[in-house]
Motif scaffolding. Structure first.
Motif, PDB file in Angstrom:
ATOM      1  N   SER A   1      62.593 -14.425 -39.636  1.00 29.27           N
ATOM      2  CA  SER A   1      61.346 -14.559 -39.329  1.00 29.27           C
ATOM      3  C   SER A   1      60.702 -13.610 -38.406  1.00 29.27           C
ATOM      4  O   SER A   1      61.222 -13.096 -37.657  1.00 29.27           O
ATOM      5  CB  SER A   1      61.265 -16.095 -38.818  1.00 29.27           C
ATOM      6  N   HIS A   2      59.334 -13.462 -38.804  1.00 30.61           N
ATOM      7  CA  HIS A   2      58.700 -12.497 -37.609  1.00 30.61           C
ATOM      8  C   HIS A   2      57.942 -13.273 -36.738  1.00 30.61           C
ATOM      9  O   HIS A   2      57.546 -14.420 -37.036  1.00 30.61           O
ATOM     10  CB  HIS A   2      57.586 -11.562 -38.423  1.00 30.61           C
ATOM     11  N   THR A   3      58.148 -12.826 -35.539  1.00 30.88           N
ATOM     12  CA  THR A   3      57.724 -13.677 -34.150  1.00 30.88           C
ATOM     13  C   THR A   3      56.174 -13.573 -33.857  1.00 30.88           C
ATOM     14  O   THR A   3      55.656 -14.152 -33.218  1.00 30.88           O
ATOM     15  CB  THR A   3      58.694 -13.418 -33.245  1.00 30.88           C
TER      16      THR A   3
ATOM     17  N   LEU B   1      51.902 -21.742 -39.809  1.00 28.34           N
ATOM     18  CA  LEU B   1      52.436 -21.393 -41.244  1.00 28.34           C
ATOM     19  C   LEU B   1      52.732 -20.177 -41.282  1.00 28.34           C
ATOM     20  O   LEU B   1      53.493 -19.888 -42.265  1.00 28.34           O
ATOM     21  CB  LEU B   1      51.296 -21.720 -42.133  1.00 28.34           C
ATOM     22  N   ASP B   2      52.167 -19.085 -40.690  1.00 24.19           N
ATOM     23  CA  ASP B   2      52.611 -17.652 -40.840  1.00 24.19           C
ATOM     24  C   ASP B   2      53.092 -17.104 -39.411  1.00 24.19           C
ATOM     25  O   ASP B   2      52.274 -16.643 -38.859  1.00 24.19           O
ATOM     26  CB  ASP B   2      51.315 -16.904 -41.352  1.00 24.19           C
ATOM     27  N   MET B   3      54.411 -17.175 -39.120  1.00 17.45           N
ATOM     28  CA  MET B   3      55.493 -17.995 -39.952  1.00 17.45           C
ATOM     29  C   MET B   3      56.241 -18.894 -38.707  1.00 17.45           C
ATOM     30  O   MET B   3      57.676 -18.793 -38.894  1.00 17.45           O
ATOM     31  CB  MET B   3      56.209 -17.107 -40.937  1.00 17.45           C
ATOM     32  N   LYS B   4      55.412 -18.963 -37.808  1.00 17.48           N
ATOM     33  CA  LYS B   4      56.205 -19.863 -36.482  1.00 17.48           C
ATOM     34  C   LYS B   4      56.963 -21.162 -37.156  1.00 17.48           C
ATOM     35  O   LYS B   4      57.817 -21.386 -36.666  1.00 17.48           O
ATOM     36  CB  LYS B   4      55.466 -19.836 -35.340  1.00 17.48           C
TER      37      LYS B   4
ATOM     38  N   ASP C   1      56.547  -7.286 -35.210  1.00 12.84           N
ATOM     39  CA  ASP C   1      55.660  -6.668 -35.883  1.00 12.84           C
ATOM     40  C   ASP C   1      55.322  -6.391 -37.254  1.00 12.84           C
ATOM     41  O   ASP C   1      54.928  -5.429 -37.887  1.00 12.84           O
ATOM     42  CB  ASP C   1      55.761  -4.980 -35.392  1.00 12.84           C
ATOM     43  N   GLU C   2      55.619  -7.540 -38.076  1.00 16.95           N
ATOM     44  CA  GLU C   2      55.626  -7.729 -39.430  1.00 16.95           C
ATOM     45  C   GLU C   2      54.166  -7.525 -39.709  1.00 16.95           C
ATOM     46  O   GLU C   2      53.616  -7.043 -40.793  1.00 16.95           O
ATOM     47  CB  GLU C   2      55.941  -8.976 -39.737  1.00 16.95           C
ATOM     48  N   GLU C   3      53.232  -8.139 -38.938  1.00 16.88           N
ATOM     49  CA  GLU C   3      51.947  -8.333 -39.331  1.00 16.88           C
ATOM     50  C   GLU C   3      51.266  -6.775 -39.418  1.00 16.88           C
ATOM     51  O   GLU C   3      50.233  -6.610 -40.066  1.00 16.88           O
ATOM     52  CB  GLU C   3      50.961  -9.156 -38.742  1.00 16.88           C
ATOM     53  N   VAL C   4      51.690  -5.809 -38.779  1.00 15.86           N
ATOM     54  CA  VAL C   4      51.052  -4.507 -38.697  1.00 15.86           C
ATOM     55  C   VAL C   4      52.012  -3.332 -39.368  1.00 15.86           C
ATOM     56  O   VAL C   4      51.380  -2.906 -40.537  1.00 15.86           O
ATOM     57  CB  VAL C   4      50.649  -4.311 -37.248  1.00 15.86           C
TER      58      VAL C   4
ATOM     59  N   THR D   1      63.562 -15.997 -46.052  1.00 14.75           N
ATOM     60  CA  THR D   1      62.257 -15.637 -45.207  1.00 14.75           C
ATOM     61  C   THR D   1      60.952 -16.277 -45.704  1.00 14.75           C
ATOM     62  O   THR D   1      61.068 -17.089 -46.749  1.00 14.75           O
ATOM     63  CB  THR D   1      61.923 -14.183 -44.900  1.00 14.75           C
ATOM     64  N   GLU D   2      59.642 -15.935 -45.290  1.00 14.88           N
ATOM     65  CA  GLU D   2      58.436 -16.392 -45.786  1.00 14.88           C
ATOM     66  C   GLU D   2      58.284 -15.945 -47.262  1.00 14.88           C
ATOM     67  O   GLU D   2      58.865 -15.185 -47.782  1.00 14.88           O
ATOM     68  CB  GLU D   2      57.444 -16.054 -44.759  1.00 14.88           C
ATOM     69  N   GLY D   3      57.329 -16.605 -47.911  1.00 11.72           N
ATOM     70  CA  GLY D   3      56.886 -16.090 -49.184  1.00 11.72           C
ATOM     71  C   GLY D   3      56.687 -17.038 -50.191  1.00 11.72           C
ATOM     72  O   GLY D   3      55.940 -16.967 -51.096  1.00 11.72           O
TER      73      GLY D   3
HETATM   74 ZN   LIG Z   1      53.977 -13.709 -42.442  1.00 14.88          ZN
END
Ligand SMILES: [Zn+2]
Length: 676
Positions: A314-316, A346-349, A380-383, A407-409
């Motif tokens: 998961s990205h934090t 939801l994204d993604m904690k 840093d997944e979001e950037v 993971t998410e998706g």
């Molecule tokens: Zn995400």
């Protein structure tokens, strides 16, 4: 294997037991239920057929004589590669004048445990006779403890009442394994009926099933690959779920209160939050602060190494929030109307929290693990994906041999309180961002320049807008349309079910691709996003630019796309350049134990759900980890309405308390099962 051997007489009317043995030897089944077997009968030259077949296949055998016939016996039999420990033969009563039938049961030893294997052959004339016999069969096997397999020539097709009664207690291997084809087993030369079946009871799971083409008998055999599972232990059922679910809600709130808005990120705070909990439960973990304030965390539960590990990724970090547009403070984690509000819910904690709970549950309550279970929280997944890229570049030894990653998706749909669709993400589109720059003669706005930079650019953009990129139907997308077809009203239902055919109709293709939800699945897409020209109204600029967000389907070549786009722009003075790091889109197979486990569990928890593979329009980190040879899926048991989804990267992001509570259990059960 279940095989009605027609006393060894093939479609050519010749008796030849060697042919039957050859079929068995080719398929190498561990257990075979045989019907129509003779012993000492005149028509088959007085042979002891099962003894001969056992010798030819080098298997143990049992025989159940149900009838006296031509001086000998006629009945059903079993061949076993496992030692046969016990044999029981039971005759069935008849409710009218008919051939006597019976069932044969053996107990065999597999891995020092007993497995019960049963075969029978039901009345060929009357449906009520078959039903009466099946009722007796069910009573006899009702007392069996432990794993049970029943194979039979039921003389009954799936719509028949004997078959239906069997299905109240048993799985049909053909159905459960989603076998290819119709499963017809009779008559052997032109099979038209599915009457030979492999049924499995609790603790036995069908993985594959197939029929074997052969004319050695008037039936063809049906073969299934079955997996024995550990029966749920008392231990697992003693988990105090309400206690863990209360804890999950509390930890969800704590996690959402940590502000990891990216930029700037500050994910070290999230890493420390996890570290404290892992330390408390004695779970080995380590933080990697690869830059001040930017950190990843990895934690591990050790397995015995018999299987390769599974990663829960998961990205934090979260995207930024505009507090003024929210009903509540985006980092307050308040509970309102049974929803927990917070940026990242939801994204993604939310998923990260389920991963955390699974680690705690496995450590405290779980069975011994066959594989390592790895928790990976990245920054840093979001950037820029810095966190994952750093881990892969510097610490890949810690996880690179993994078999699976979750993971998410996933794209799940909750509608009217029911889970309707569960989409496991196995493939995503890839961003291929481009900038177009036009240059031209500058000047004063009062004296127009016909081919100014702005004018040229706008004409080019107009051609791009008019360009319809070709429609391409990928196999995963075709599967998606077929999977969701039953949820559609007619005529869409039929059109989706035959999507490849349907798309050949230009009117249908046009109407389908006019819907945002479907268009991106079928083609490379282009969104015109950033525009710039002059900074002043009365100045004709020397250059004008426009950025476009192109998303390519898996398997597409960016160079090919660029060539096609350049032709559409048809203006050599306009420069087109790629402005992001292109990551080639990839995908994971659905033919894995993990995928079928997710499908099976989901179906058990949410009987109305369709399980499918909806390709994502967006990007996920799965693309990075698939390059290491890991099967990566986007999936979590979090079920949302389209309304809930508006919160992702939007305002008032929230997760229902129910999702946190139920999801804790559903996610744990899948990871526990795949890690036994
Ligand atoms: Zn995400």
């Amino acid at each position: 294997m279940t095989y009605n051997i027609h006393v060894g007489v093939g479609m050519d009317k010749k008796l030849d037991l060697q042919r039957i043995a050859d079929v068995i030897n080719r398929e190498r089944p561990d257990l075979v239920g045989l019907q129509e077997v003779d012993r000492g009968v005149k028509r088959t030259e007085g042979k002891d057929e099962i003894a001969e077949l056992a010798a030819m296949t080098r298997m143990e055998y049992a025989f159940a004589p149900n009838l006296d016939f031509q001086g000998g016996k006629y009945g059903v039999a079993i061949l076993s590669r496992f030692p046969i420990k016990n044999t029981i033969h039971r005759m069935f009563e008849n409710n009218r004048e008919a051939e006597r039938r019976g069932m044969l049961l053996v107990e065999v030893e597999v891995d020092r445990k007993l497995l019960t294997f049963v075969t029978t052959h039901l009345d060929y004339q009357f449906e009520d006779g078959r039903l009466f016999e099946t009722e007796q069969l069910m009573r006899h096997v009702g007392e069996v403890k432990g794993p049970l397999i029943v194979v039979a020539d039921l003389n009954d097709v799936p719509t028949g009442s004997a078959y239906q009664l069997m299905r109240t207690k048993f799985d049909d291997a053909w159905v459960v394994s989603r076998a290819k084809g119709d499963g017809f087993s009779y008559p052997a030369d032109k099979p038209a009926k599915r009457i030979d079946h492999v049924f499995s009871g609790p603790g036995v799971r069908a993985k594959k099933a197939w029929v074997v083409e052969t004319l050695a008998s008037d039936h063809v055999p049906v073969v299934a690959e079955l997996e024995l599972q550990q029966i749920e232990t008392q231990h697992a059922e003693q988990i105090d779920w309400p206690r863990y679910q209360d804890m999950a809600v509390d930890l969800m709130q704590q996690y959402l209160r940590i502000d990891t808005s990216n930029p700037p990120g500050n994910e070290i705070q999230a890493a420390r939050f996890f570290k404290k909990i892992f330390d408390q439960y004695g779970i080995e973990n380590e933080i990697f602060e690869y830059k001040p304030g930017r950190a990843n965390i990895i934690a591990r539960l050790k397995g015995n190494g018999s299987k390769r590990s599974i990663i829960l990724l998961s990205h934090t970090d979260v995207v930024t929030a505009e507090p003024a547009a929210w009903e509540v403070d985006p980092f307050s984690a308040v509970i309102k109307n049974d929803y927990i509000y917070g940026r990242g819910a939801l994204d993604m904690k939310g998923e990260g929290l389920l991963h955390l709970m699974t680690m705690i549950l496995l450590k405290r309550e779980g069975p011994p693990l066959s594989r390592d279970v790895i928790f990976l929280g990245t920054a840093d997944e979001e950037v820029d994906d810095e966190g994952s890229l750093w881990m892969i570049a510097n610490k890949a030894d810690l996880f690179k041999n993994a078999e699976y990653l979750l993971t998410e998706g996933g794209d799940n749909l909750l509608d009217g309180g029911d889970v309707k669709v569960v989409g496991v993400d196995v493939a995503e589109k890839a961003p291929f961002w481009l900038r177009l720059t036009a240059t031209g003669t500058p000047g004063h706005g009062s004296r127009p320049v016909a081919d100014s930079a702005s004018n040229r650019l706008i004409r080019a953009m107009s051609r791009i807008l008019d360009w319809e990129t070709p429609i391409k139907l990928l196999p995963a997308v075709e599967k998606y349309f077929k999977d969701v077809a039953p949820l559609q009203p007619e005529p869409l239902r039929l059109q989706f079910a035959n999507i490849r055919e349907s798309l050949k109709d230009p009117a249908f293709a046009k109407s389908l691709t006019s819907q945002r939800e479907y268009n991106f699945l079928l083609r490379n897409t282009i969104s015109i996003t950033m525009l710039s020209g002059s900074k002043q109204t009365n100045v004709i600029p020397v250059a004008a630019t426009c950025n476009i967000d192109v998303r390519l389907l898996p398997g597409e070549s960016p160079d090919e796309f660029l060539k096609a786009l350049t032709a559409v722009v048809a203006d050599p003075t306009i420069k087109i350049e790629n402005i992001n790091r292109f990551k080639p889109p990839n995908s994971s197979s659905v033919d894995t134990d993990l995928f079928s486990l997710i499908a099976r569990r989901t179906k058990a928890n949410h009987p109305k759900a369709v399980i499918t593979t909806k390709m994502l329009s967006g990007y996920t980190e799965s693309q990075l980890y698939r390059q290491l040879g890991i099967t990566a899926y986007g999936w979590a048991p979090i079920y949302t309405t389209p309304d809930d989804d508006e919160g992702v990267h939007g305002n008032n992001e929230r997760i229902s308390v129910k999702n946190v509570r139920q999801g804790t259990r559903e996610f744990y059960e899948v990871v526990r099962e795949i890690s036994r």
